[in-house]
Design an enzyme around this catalytic site. Structure first.
Site, mmCIF file in Angstrom:
data_model
loop_
_atom_site.group_PDB
_atom_site.id
_atom_site.type_symbol
_atom_site.label_atom_id
_atom_site.label_comp_id
_atom_site.label_asym_id
_atom_site.label_seq_id
_atom_site.Cartn_x
_atom_site.Cartn_y
_atom_site.Cartn_z
ATOM 1 N N LYS A 196 0.852 -1.212 0.000
ATOM 2 C CA LYS A 196 0.000 0.000 0.000
ATOM 3 C C LYS A 196 0.883 1.256 0.000
ATOM 4 O O LYS A 196 0.699 2.160 -0.800
ATOM 5 C CB LYS A 196 -0.934 0.009 1.231
ATOM 6 C CG LYS A 196 -1.799 -1.249 1.353
ATOM 7 C CD LYS A 196 -2.700 -1.206 2.554
ATOM 8 C CE LYS A 196 -1.973 -1.265 3.898
ATOM 9 N NZ LYS A 196 -1.251 -2.538 4.145
ATOM 10 N N ARG B 137 -10.067 -0.003 8.573
ATOM 11 C CA ARG B 137 -9.574 -1.331 8.930
ATOM 12 C C ARG B 137 -10.644 -2.142 9.660
ATOM 13 O O ARG B 137 -10.403 -3.294 9.984
ATOM 14 C CB ARG B 137 -8.381 -1.177 9.868
ATOM 15 C CG ARG B 137 -7.022 -1.470 9.221
ATOM 16 C CD ARG B 137 -5.985 -1.168 10.288
ATOM 17 N NE ARG B 137 -4.717 -1.776 10.073
ATOM 18 C CZ ARG B 137 -3.661 -1.155 9.566
ATOM 19 N NH1 ARG B 137 -3.764 0.071 9.129
ATOM 20 N NH2 ARG B 137 -2.499 -1.771 9.484
ATOM 21 N N ARG C 40 11.780 -4.484 5.579
ATOM 22 C CA ARG C 40 11.324 -3.111 5.275
ATOM 23 C C ARG C 40 12.148 -2.077 6.019
ATOM 24 O O ARG C 40 12.426 -2.204 7.209
ATOM 25 C CB ARG C 40 9.849 -2.955 5.641
ATOM 26 C CG ARG C 40 9.373 -1.504 5.560
ATOM 27 C CD ARG C 40 7.887 -1.365 5.417
ATOM 28 N NE ARG C 40 7.145 -1.876 6.536
ATOM 29 C CZ ARG C 40 5.802 -1.980 6.544
ATOM 30 N NH1 ARG C 40 5.103 -1.609 5.492
ATOM 31 N NH2 ARG C 40 5.183 -2.448 7.593
ATOM 32 N N ARG D 18 10.871 -0.389 11.615
ATOM 33 C CA ARG D 18 9.750 -0.187 12.552
ATOM 34 C C ARG D 18 9.800 -1.225 13.673
ATOM 35 O O ARG D 18 10.150 -2.380 13.430
ATOM 36 C CB ARG D 18 8.424 -0.322 11.799
ATOM 37 C CG ARG D 18 8.034 0.922 11.054
ATOM 38 C CD ARG D 18 6.878 0.714 10.116
ATOM 39 N NE ARG D 18 5.726 0.002 10.668
ATOM 40 C CZ ARG D 18 4.581 -0.185 10.021
ATOM 41 N NH1 ARG D 18 4.424 0.318 8.798
ATOM 42 N NH2 ARG D 18 3.594 -0.838 10.569
ATOM 43 N N ARG E 48 -0.371 -9.181 13.689
ATOM 44 C CA ARG E 48 -0.984 -8.195 12.774
ATOM 45 C C ARG E 48 -1.780 -8.906 11.683
ATOM 46 O O ARG E 48 -2.840 -8.433 11.258
ATOM 47 C CB ARG E 48 0.104 -7.300 12.157
ATOM 48 C CG ARG E 48 0.675 -6.307 13.165
ATOM 49 C CD ARG E 48 2.067 -5.834 12.783
ATOM 50 N NE ARG E 48 2.090 -4.974 11.632
ATOM 51 C CZ ARG E 48 3.194 -4.681 10.939
ATOM 52 N NH1 ARG E 48 4.365 -5.184 11.314
ATOM 53 N NH2 ARG E 48 3.139 -3.883 9.909
HETATM 54 P P1 ADP Z 1 2.231 -1.826 3.277
HETATM 55 O O1 ADP Z 1 2.199 -0.317 3.196
HETATM 56 O O2 ADP Z 1 1.092 -2.459 2.540
HETATM 57 O O3 ADP Z 1 2.362 -2.327 4.674
HETATM 58 P P2 ADP Z 1 4.804 -1.498 1.935
HETATM 59 O O4 ADP Z 1 4.431 -0.768 0.690
HETATM 60 O O5 ADP Z 1 5.473 -0.724 2.990
HETATM 61 O O6 ADP Z 1 3.539 -2.318 2.499
HETATM 62 O O7 ADP Z 1 5.727 -2.731 1.488
HETATM 63 C C1 ADP Z 1 6.311 -3.588 2.470
HETATM 64 C C2 ADP Z 1 7.728 -3.921 2.054
HETATM 65 O O8 ADP Z 1 7.710 -4.723 0.875
HETATM 66 C C3 ADP Z 1 8.590 -2.701 1.741
HETATM 67 O O9 ADP Z 1 9.894 -2.949 2.219
HETATM 68 C C4 ADP Z 1 8.559 -2.603 0.231
HETATM 69 O O10 ADP Z 1 9.770 -2.059 -0.286
HETATM 70 C C5 ADP Z 1 8.379 -4.059 -0.192
HETATM 71 N N1 ADP Z 1 7.499 -4.207 -1.371
HETATM 72 C C6 ADP Z 1 6.403 -3.481 -1.666
HETATM 73 N N2 ADP Z 1 5.826 -3.937 -2.802
HETATM 74 C C7 ADP Z 1 6.579 -4.974 -3.210
HETATM 75 C C8 ADP Z 1 6.501 -5.875 -4.319
HETATM 76 N N3 ADP Z 1 5.518 -5.777 -5.216
HETATM 77 N N4 ADP Z 1 7.445 -6.851 -4.422
HETATM 78 C C9 ADP Z 1 8.429 -6.954 -3.486
HETATM 79 N N5 ADP Z 1 8.574 -6.144 -2.433
HETATM 80 C C10 ADP Z 1 7.654 -5.162 -2.288
HETATM 81 P P1 AMP Z 2 0.353 0.338 9.346
HETATM 82 O O1 AMP Z 2 1.396 1.395 9.255
HETATM 83 O O2 AMP Z 2 -0.801 0.557 8.421
HETATM 84 O O3 AMP Z 2 0.949 -1.055 9.226
HETATM 85 O O4 AMP Z 2 -0.250 0.451 10.812
HETATM 86 C C1 AMP Z 2 0.549 0.228 11.962
HETATM 87 C C2 AMP Z 2 -0.340 0.026 13.170
HETATM 88 O O5 AMP Z 2 -1.074 1.221 13.446
HETATM 89 C C3 AMP Z 2 -1.388 -1.067 13.041
HETATM 90 O O6 AMP Z 2 -0.862 -2.351 13.332
HETATM 91 C C4 AMP Z 2 -2.428 -0.605 14.085
HETATM 92 O O7 AMP Z 2 -2.019 -0.903 15.395
HETATM 93 C C5 AMP Z 2 -2.382 0.913 13.930
HETATM 94 N N1 AMP Z 2 -3.366 1.390 12.921
HETATM 95 C C6 AMP Z 2 -3.101 1.913 11.707
HETATM 96 N N2 AMP Z 2 -4.226 2.218 11.049
HETATM 97 C C7 AMP Z 2 -5.245 1.860 11.871
HETATM 98 C C8 AMP Z 2 -6.673 1.883 11.739
HETATM 99 N N3 AMP Z 2 -7.277 2.344 10.630
HETATM 100 N N4 AMP Z 2 -7.410 1.421 12.781
HETATM 101 C C9 AMP Z 2 -6.831 0.967 13.913
HETATM 102 N N5 AMP Z 2 -5.500 0.895 14.088
HETATM 103 C C10 AMP Z 2 -4.700 1.331 13.062
#
Ligand code: ADP
Ligand code: AMP
Length: 275
Positions: free
Chosen positions: A53, A129, A168, A201, A212
């Site tokens: 995302k 969510r 990540r 993170r 999660r």
């Molecule tokens: P989300 O926001 O859905 O939690 P991220 O966009 O932060 O996910 O992606 C999680 C990790 O995977 C990051 O380190 C990113 O660089 C990597 N990543 C994202 N999309 C891809 C993909 N299509 N293939 C491989 N790695 C990816």
């Molecule tokens: P994310 O960065 O989207 O992976 O979110 C990190 C953490 O923030 C999640 O595991 C939740 O604990 C909290 N969080 C983020 N977005 C929401 C949401 N829409 N509702 C509740 N908790 C959230």
């Protein structure tokens, strides 16, 4: 003859005054807000942690000049500032749970109302969510006479997420993400744009990810069902490489444009009484 001269003078003064007003208006436009030419987008990205995302959202933001609202980033900024909310949220986030609906709904409402970037539309990343969050979003948009255009689900098998999440790397100030193997920064642990350090993170470890993912399947999967019922849900295979995922997103946007064209929802067709 005197009457005609008077009338010509009167008309001349109207023309002069209109000319002055047009020039003043043109002058006020210089440096002012540019006429809006870009299309507006209102969409959400749904997907488990690591689905991509946060990787795709900045590209959508660039294409549509809209805002990118990631509730996770907003909460982490509270954690970094050590606010009361941040302290409470950190415990929940590290355990892989969800922060209360009221808090995240309040954050999104505030941004949609006050963030100027959201005037061009929005991408919500990590929100809604839960089903109550989705219902609140609908209510917020109804109040603004708006609707969502796309609820895009990034589908991916849980097994592929461990490697993505544990590798990540994040630039906290911008939310930019990298991956130690799949998308490494030019210089180790350094943001390409600012040269600032990258971090991992505290919830990006295998143990927290398990929780999660359980939270995702239990509380967020029903959100997918919610949008499937509204007809705006579309799914993308998020296991593809990032460029392919982006192409799939572009196909969704292009199909939408084609649909709008064929149904004649433009202003001209409205004037012509076709819609
Ligand atoms: P989300 O926001 O859905 O939690 P991220 O966009 O932060 O996910 O992606 C999680 C990790 O995977 C990051 O380190 C990113 O660089 C990597 N990543 C994202 N999309 C891809 C993909 N299509 N293939 C491989 N790695 C990816
Ligand atoms: P994310 O960065 O989207 O992976 O979110 C990190 C953490 O923030 C999640 O595991 C939740 O604990 C909290 N969080 C983020 N977005 C929401 C949401 N829409 N509702 C509740 N908790 C959230």
């Amino acid at each position: 003859m005197g009457y005609i001269d008077d009338e010509v003078k009167r008309l001349q003064s109207i023309v002069d005054s209109l000319d002055g007003r047009i020039k003043a208006l043109e002058k006020s436009q210089i440096g002012g807000p540019k006429p809006k030419t870009a299309e507006e987008i209102r969409m959400i990205l749904i997907g488990p942690p690591g689905a991509g995302k946060g990787t795709q959202a900045p590209k959508i933001k660039e294409k549509f000049a809209c805002c990118h609202l990631a509730t996770g980033d907003m909460l982490r900024s509270q954690v970094a500032k050590k606010t009361t909310l941040g302290r409470e949220a950190k415990k929940i986030m590290d355990q892989g749970g969800l922060v209360s609906d009221d808090i995240v709904i309040g954050m999104i409402k505030e941004e949609l109302e006050n963030n100027q970037e959201c005037k061009g539309g929005f991408i919500l990343d990590g929100f809604p969510r839960t089903v109550p969050q989705a219902e609140s979003l609908d209510a917020m948009l109804r109040e603004r006479n708006q609707t969502l255009q796309h609820a895009v689900e990034l589908q991916i098998d849980d097994a592929l997420l461990v490697a993505r999440i544990t590798g990540r790397l994040v630039h906290p100030a911008s939310g930019r993400t990298y991956h130690s193997t799949f998308n490494p920064p030019k210089l180790a642990m350094t943001d390409d744009v600012t040269g600032e350090p990258l971090i991992q993170r505290s919830d990006d470890n295998a143990e927290a990810l398990k929780k999660r993912l359980a939270t995702y399947h239990k509380q967020t999967a029903p959100v997918v069902g919610y949008y499937q019922n509204t007809g705006i849900w579309k799914a993308i295979d998020a296991s593809q490489e990032p460029g392919q995922v982006w192409k799939s997103l572009l196909t969704i946007f292009d199909n939408d444009k084609a649909k709008a064209k064929s149904s004649g929802s433009g202003i001209l067709s409205k004037l012509a009484g076709r819609s």
